[in-house]
Design an enzyme around this catalytic site. Structure first.
Site, PDB file in Angstrom:
ATOM      1  N   LEU A  58       1.104  -1.390   0.050  1.00 52.15           N
ATOM      2  CA  LEU A  58       0.178   0.011   0.051  1.00 52.15           C
ATOM      3  C   LEU A  58       0.831   1.185  -0.057  1.00 52.15           C
ATOM      4  CD1 LEU A  58      -3.198   0.179   2.369  1.00 52.15           C
ATOM      5  CD2 LEU A  58      -2.236   1.976   1.030  1.00 52.15           C
ATOM      6  N   GLU A  60       1.333   4.421  -3.165  1.00 55.49           N
ATOM      7  CA  GLU A  60       1.034   4.894  -4.262  1.00 55.49           C
ATOM      8  C   GLU A  60       2.590   5.182  -4.870  1.00 55.49           C
ATOM      9  OE1 GLU A  60      -0.667   5.463  -1.932  1.00 55.49           O
ATOM     10  OE2 GLU A  60      -2.542   4.577  -2.417  1.00 55.49           O
ATOM     11  N   GLN A  82      -6.131   3.514  -6.813  1.00 53.95           N
ATOM     12  CA  GLN A  82      -7.329   3.052  -6.300  1.00 53.95           C
ATOM     13  C   GLN A  82      -8.258   4.333  -6.647  1.00 53.95           C
ATOM     14  OE1 GLN A  82      -8.175   1.111  -2.557  1.00 53.95           O
ATOM     15  NE2 GLN A  82      -7.903  -0.459  -3.753  1.00 53.95           N
ATOM     16  N   PHE A  83      -8.043   5.366  -6.430  1.00 53.69           N
ATOM     17  CA  PHE A  83      -8.709   6.528  -6.696  1.00 53.69           C
ATOM     18  C   PHE A  83      -7.601   7.653  -6.980  1.00 53.69           C
ATOM     19  CE2 PHE A  83     -11.822   4.008  -4.127  1.00 53.69           C
ATOM     20  CZ  PHE A  83     -12.916   4.279  -4.690  1.00 53.69           C
ATOM     21  N   HIS A 129     -12.403  10.860  -2.875  1.00 52.74           N
ATOM     22  CA  HIS A 129     -12.887  10.002  -3.829  1.00 52.74           C
ATOM     23  C   HIS A 129     -13.528  10.514  -5.012  1.00 52.74           C
ATOM     24  CE1 HIS A 129     -12.165   7.325  -0.399  1.00 52.74           C
ATOM     25  NE2 HIS A 129     -12.024   6.204  -1.285  1.00 52.74           N
TER      26      HIS A 129
HETATM   27  C1  LIG Z   1      -3.384   6.907   0.397  1.00 56.67           C
HETATM   28  C2  LIG Z   1      -4.408   5.975   0.172  1.00 56.67           C
HETATM   29  N1  LIG Z   1      -4.211   5.049  -0.539  1.00 56.67           N
HETATM   30  C3  LIG Z   1      -5.335   4.141  -0.767  1.00 56.67           C
HETATM   31  C4  LIG Z   1      -6.555   4.101  -0.126  1.00 56.67           C
HETATM   32  C5  LIG Z   1      -7.892   3.293  -0.356  1.00 56.67           C
HETATM   33  N2  LIG Z   1      -7.890   2.436   0.671  1.00 56.67           N
HETATM   34  C6  LIG Z   1      -8.758   2.679   1.719  1.00 56.67           C
HETATM   35  S1  LIG Z   1      -8.651   1.706   3.030  1.00 56.67           S
HETATM   36  C7  LIG Z   1      -7.331   0.904   2.496  1.00 56.67           C
HETATM   37  C8  LIG Z   1      -6.758  -0.368   3.092  1.00 56.67           C
HETATM   38  C9  LIG Z   1      -6.222   0.100   4.241  1.00 56.67           C
HETATM   39  O1  LIG Z   1      -5.660  -0.830   4.987  1.00 56.67           O
HETATM   40  P1  LIG Z   1      -5.148  -0.749   6.504  1.00 56.67           P
HETATM   41  O2  LIG Z   1      -4.028   0.308   6.626  1.00 56.67           O
HETATM   42  O3  LIG Z   1      -4.479  -2.003   6.887  1.00 56.67           O
HETATM   43  O4  LIG Z   1      -6.487  -0.305   7.349  1.00 56.67           O
HETATM   44  P2  LIG Z   1      -7.689  -1.351   7.762  1.00 56.67           P
HETATM   45  O5  LIG Z   1      -8.913  -0.838   6.571  1.00 56.67           O
HETATM   46  O6  LIG Z   1      -7.565  -2.523   7.517  1.00 56.67           O
HETATM   47  O7  LIG Z   1      -8.164  -0.748   8.723  1.00 56.67           O
HETATM   48  C10 LIG Z   1      -6.986   1.335   1.134  1.00 56.67           C
HETATM   49  C11 LIG Z   1      -6.151   0.718   0.188  1.00 56.67           C
HETATM   50  C12 LIG Z   1      -6.489   5.301   0.844  1.00 56.67           C
HETATM   51  N3  LIG Z   1      -7.902   5.620   1.390  1.00 56.67           N
HETATM   52  N4  LIG Z   1      -5.457   6.219   1.090  1.00 56.67           N
END
Ligand SMILES: Cc1ncc(C[n+]2csc(CCOP(=O)(O)OP(=O)(O)O)c2C)c(N)n1
Ligand SMILES: Cc1ncc(C[n+]2csc(CCOP(=O)(O)OP(=O)(O)O)c2C)c(N)n1
Ligand SMILES: [Mg+2]
Ligand SMILES: [Mg+2]
Lengths: 327, 362, 327, 362
Positions: A58, A60, A82-83, A129
């Site tokens: 995760l 970008e 993703q967005f 988003h």
């Molecule tokens: C910078 C960023 N990239 C992508 C996203 C899209 N997104 C939202 S939640 C998520 C997963 C997050 O995983 P984690 O940090 O383990 O938190 P959890 O949702 O499991 O509590 C993603 C990829 C985002 N919100 N922000």
């Protein structure tokens, strides 16, 4: 010819291109096993394996940064953000390296890659988003920014983006992802980037739009053409950069009037450049100020207010009528 | 905090050649005499080239310029450990390593005279241009290695960055990707104790950079970076592992920037001469010369001859540099895109017209 | 009134404001002990200590990210980016949080901070050290972007930026850092942001510029005013966003002709917005197309070529003459 | 690699209350009965509110929505350990902690119905709004703590993020700043084993997140995140240290996302039911109820009464939510700047005109 949604058309293009060219791969958050949060990459993991449909960690910045490295070493990554609201984390890598590597190395290292992502409002999502910030990318020299408005355009333009020798930012209007279907000739042909598409010819007024706004604008144009018996030329910009100044100028020289419909914020959105191109190449043909229907210079509100912050049918209609009537 | 330990970690330090040039024979890597001599020659060439470029800069014939003085062992020895098709992904303080990879001596002068032409890598393979945005090259190194891995190729990637650069998010993200993907990467950090005026103590709280590898369960080691044999050995072993598919390695090389950060910098503003003197004693070149002498591979006469040879090479390079006639001004329009674009060609035409008119007016 | 270079004027503003307001601090790479690579923050560490002149670790994202947190908790950080070319690493924090916090929290958390940095070409530096990308910031809603062109303007505008309740990006034309001196009234007064400054009034043609280009343009204007006996109005834009549309429109309505001189790349530089504002508010007064003299849509070359890629005196002169002569 | 070890590190794991609710009395923190009961009430309220919001979402009355089910112990117990003026810097999966801090139950419904109004924190102090850009709130937590530190104030900052978010550069940079500046920060990572569809194994190679603290020589610990007492104890001790000027702490809380990532997600696409079942057995609320029962603080009758009370509160909140009349549409123009700007007011006027005309046309 299959009738496809935009999601299906993009998915088809990815399938075909990965089949055709071994060096193409997709990467991003949840693009593999899950097929992407919008299912755009569905089935690619099953078909091409996890090496070519990479569920990336995760980050970008590193998704784009490693994609640049892959491209420097012979691969053609198609990286998903993703967005688009999270894609700004990749600007440092794109601006600093992706777009510069060819110049820096005088063509020895090149970065044929695509950053694709859903953008724009209207899907009742959380903060960040619903962004339309194509300007960040279009203002960055050394890369191209493409926005398809229909399933068919998405299919042919994505093929072009993947085959392009330079980084291409490919912004998909998520509001149009499943909004309508269109026949797509799955012939594997790439359209030329950098060319606007004249959706409908006309002599009284030019309307320029792109992305999700095109569909909406098209409806208004249809209605007004009929109601007012006006001959309206509708142009789908398609490539934000390099912008097709020739098509824009030619049309406005013919019609003398122009309305631009853009989802992005007003200040320094692509409309500002379109107006400047008209100023440079066709000013003396103008019979009315160019009218821009745009978002506002505010933070895109959460969805309770969002719809009114994206150009409405009413605003588009009134802008065209006022410009037609301007004396 | 009372609780049970679930994992233990340690980080090691390696020195093969001590400050006086004495070798630890248990650790001494097997390197051919020719290679040892080449390593010496490259380090010395890099040193002399830096010195000459500094002079040229002071005469206004070069622009702002970082030098590598004192740090030659790191990139030169790492490059010696690499195969010809291993990727060399540097920052800007790896002159010695670039020379080892075969960079023509005129190239750096061209770069620091503001000419992209200096980034051309004729005669070298898989060496990327100087990277200025700190740590931004590290994700590239991982992507390059990923391509190697999935194509099943047999080479690997060695990248370089400074101590300060490990504070950047790009660095962390890249190391995490490499660990997760188990790519054939070797991450060499040149810990020269300073990031411009910022000492390690203001840069980080951790006592070493090697321990950052623990964050990724990545094989990590700290080496004496002024000891070419330690750097060579660590890099070689890391490359071997990488090529066997055993994943990436982090190497922290302890070294020191003996001169200014760049020619625009004045280290007197922020650091004591004493500290510098301590490190001058640990000079990698002096130390390696002693080692070669002990091995009967070197003596004062050979050294004299080599200095003369190097001077000749550098003189020739400077001459070549000075003979370069004017650059073609519209070249940036050539390399902005791989295909001709109307908007670019239109601007090129305007540019050329303006250039002509500007000249006429002048 | 002391005669100061821009570096000295900025340094003075910082000294005075840190003296006046305890919550103000400076932070960045090498800003403390070293006084900044351009010596802009010289002496602040000695005077205010290392807690208020922070030598930060090397991470632009976190410098701005922590500055946002500091501002949310009552401080007023003035964060330096060593060169604007590295400031793009801070875009995610600025766009995603700094500029949005007020809206997101409906005014409960605010981010009064400044990101200041040298920008622009002409100092024979390495790659990434000669950028003019004010568009990235001006296109980001929720923050202001200010570019002073003289020592005096730098002094008064920086005071305004620090006192502003929202994030302000303050871009300092490094080419003008030590190029000339100006009398600066060190009265602690802040100029209003969002206002262009009319450097010289005129009736035949409006010239708009900012930053390092202003000085250069001013010379051309002086010369042409004399040589051609033309009455030229020269406007220093000063604030890129919010842009002073009223001043621009008023001037162009008077003169009917306009030239814009911008160091930034052509596509989607601030000139594009200026032209759009003229289109919106004053199109029918135009007697000639607006002329823009800009950088090009290429990667700013290393310094062997750089000078020709920044608007030259010759280009500015010809543009003004052509626009004066346009019929 | 032969060489000498120069540093050793270890990371510990703490559990106070096991999966069956049995307490390790040596570790049991001293918490008043009232506080224990409050903790239970808050966790249960959060659970029931999530369940209700899920229903509302399925009925189309809320938009996309992340839920906290299964993870309540982490943020609730951490919040219990905090003083009223300690800063709570969350992401989006800390509903329980927010409720502990006093968030009105109607607020989350407003947020997930697309209204910034839900971010208002009347009745709470120093609680920042939901942060969507992953890890981007962590540097803020450090800046907030820095202000506390240099003003010599006595509070501290607790921040939250997920396992996946530790891959972001922002996270690394922030932890490095905090360690270097020795700010009063407590970084709680909710390791719920998934980032949407991405399991830990694709996110990182390291066997734990706590060991990432070693990279910064930061005090670090892993705790059972479904054990409210372990979370409480670790947070409390970390806060005490922070307030004494002993620097930041990293706490990895092992927990599990029992339901979907958000309502837009279908976990069946990527994970097995078995795995979920294993974690249901470790439910923090069940476990804590057993503990309270063992302490004779709780019984079935009390539980019934509490459930009814909570239901009443949530019903009232839903009623309030549903009573909210239309929002004022031009509000975004109010909050874009702290001072009135002409360009904004001009656009507001156009906006209002268009709004009126759109309504007339409709
Ligand atoms: C910078 C960023 N990239 C992508 C996203 C899209 N997104 C939202 S939640 C998520 C997963 C997050 O995983 P984690 O940090 O383990 O938190 P959890 O949702 O499991 O509590 C993603 C990829 C985002 N919100 N922000
Ligand atoms: C992203 C970025 N920020 C700032 C700079 C300016 N800068 C150039 S070198 C340098 C210090 C680098 O220190 P370190 O990583 O230790 O490498 P060293 O120069 O000591 O070899 C700085 C701050 C830069 N080039 N890139
Ligand atoms: Mg260093
Ligand atoms: Mg998670």
């Amino acid at each position: 010819m299959p009738k496809l949604t935009m999601v299906q058309a993009i998915n088809l293009a990815l399938h075909q291109e990965m089949e055709r060219d071994e060096s193409v791969l997709v990467m991003g958050q949840d693009v593999g096993v899950n097929g992407g949060v919008f299912r755009v990459t569905d089935g690619l993991g099953d078909k091409f394996g996890s090496d070519r449909a990479i569920d990336a960690p995760l980050a970008e910045g590193a998704i784009i940064g490693t994609a640049i490295g892959m491209a420097m070493n012979g691969l053609k990554p198609v990286a998903e953000m993703q967005f688009s609201g999270f894609s700004y984390l990749s600007i440092p890598q794109l601006e600093g390296n992706g777009a510069r590597m060819r110049t820096r190395s005088r063509g020895q290292f090149t970065v044929p890659m695509v950053m694709r992502m859903p953008y724009g409002g209207g899907v009742r999502a959380l903060e960040h988003h619903s962004e339309s910030k194509e300007t960040y990318y279009a203002h960055t020299p050394g890369m191209k920014t493409v926005i398809p408005s229909t399933p068919k355009a998405a299919y042919h333009l994505l093929l072009a983006a993947i085959r392009d020798p330079d980084p291409v930012v490919f912004m998909e209007p998520k509001h149009s992802y499943r909004a309508f279907k269109e026949e797509v000739d799955d012939n594997g042909e790439a359209w030329e980037l950098g060319k606007a598409r004249t959706v409908q010819e006309g002599t009284d007024l030019t309307v320029i739009s792109w992305g999700a706004m095109l569909h909406r604008t098209e409806k208004v144009v249809e209605q007004l053409s009929e109601d007012r018996n006006a001959s309206i030329e509708l142009i789908d910009l398609q490539t934000i950069y390099p912008m097709d100044g020739a098509t824009i100028a030619k049309s406005v020289m013919k019609t003398g009037r122009c309305v631009i419909v853009q989802e992005a914020q007003k200040t320094l959105g692509p409309a500002s450049e379109i107006i400047s191109i008209i100023n440079d190449k066709a000013l003396m043909y103008l019979e009315a100020p160019v009218k821009r229907v745009t978002g506002y210079d505010v933070i895109m509100p959460y969805f309770a207010r969002e719809n009114q912050y994206v150009p409405t049918i009413g605003r588009i209609k009134r802008a065209i009528e006022e410009t037609l009537d301007f004396e | 905090m009372p609780s049970k330990v679930y994992a233990r970690f340690s980080v090691s330090y390696m020195q093969v050649l001590d400050e006086d040039g004495k070798v630890d024979s248990k650790l001494e890597p097997s390197v051919s005499d020719d290679e040892l001599l080449k390593l010496y020659r490259v380090m010395l060439t890099s040193r002399r080239l830096d010195e000459r470029m500094l002079k040229l800069q002071r005469q206004g014939r070069l622009g702002t310029l970082p030098v590598c003085v004192g740090q030659e062992a790191v990139s030169a020895a790492a490059a010696l450990a690499m195969a010809e098709d291993d990727w060399f992904v540097g920052a800007y303080r790896e002159l010695a390593g670039r020379v080892m990879r075969g960079e023509a001596l005129v190239k750096p002068m061209m770069v620091y005279n503001g000419m992209e032409e200096g980034n051309m890598t004729e005669g070298m393979k898989n060496v990327t241009p100087v990277a200025i945005i700190l740590a931004s090259q590290i994700p590239h190194a991982v992507g390059i290695a990923y391509a190697i891995k999935i194509r099943g190729e047999k080479n690997a990637v060695v990248s370089f960055n400074g101590d300060g650069s490990t504070s950047e998010g790009d660095w962390h993200e890249a190391l995490n990707f490499a660990a997760t993907w188990q790519t054939p990467n070797v991450f060499v950090v040149q810990n020269n104790h300073w990031a411009i005026s910022t000492p390690l103590s203001k840069q980080m709280h951790n006592r070493s950079i090697a321990q950052r590898g623990i964050a990724y369960d990545m094989e990590s080691i700290q080496v004496d970076g002024n000891d070419p044999l330690a750097v060579y050995k660590a890099t070689k072993e890391a490359l071997d592992r990488a090529k066997k598919g055993e994943g990436p390695t982090l190497i922290e090389a302890l070294t020191y920037r003996m001169l200014m950060h760049t020619t625009a910098d004045d280290p007197k503003k922020y650091r004591k001469e004493d500290e510098v003197e301590e490190w001058v004693k640990r000079d990698p070149i002096t130390r390696f010369r002693t080692y070669l002498g002990n091995k009967k591979l070197w003596n004062a006469k050979k050294d004299e001859a080599l200095e003369a040879e190097i001077k000749g090479e550098i003189d020739a390079a400077v001459k070549e540099f000075e003979s370069i006639s004017k650059v073609r001004m519209d070249e940036p329009f050539d390399y902005i895109f791989g295909e001709k674009e109307e908007i670019i060609e239109e601007q090129r035409q305007e540019f050329l017209d303006d250039l002509r008119k500007d000249k006429e007016d002048a």
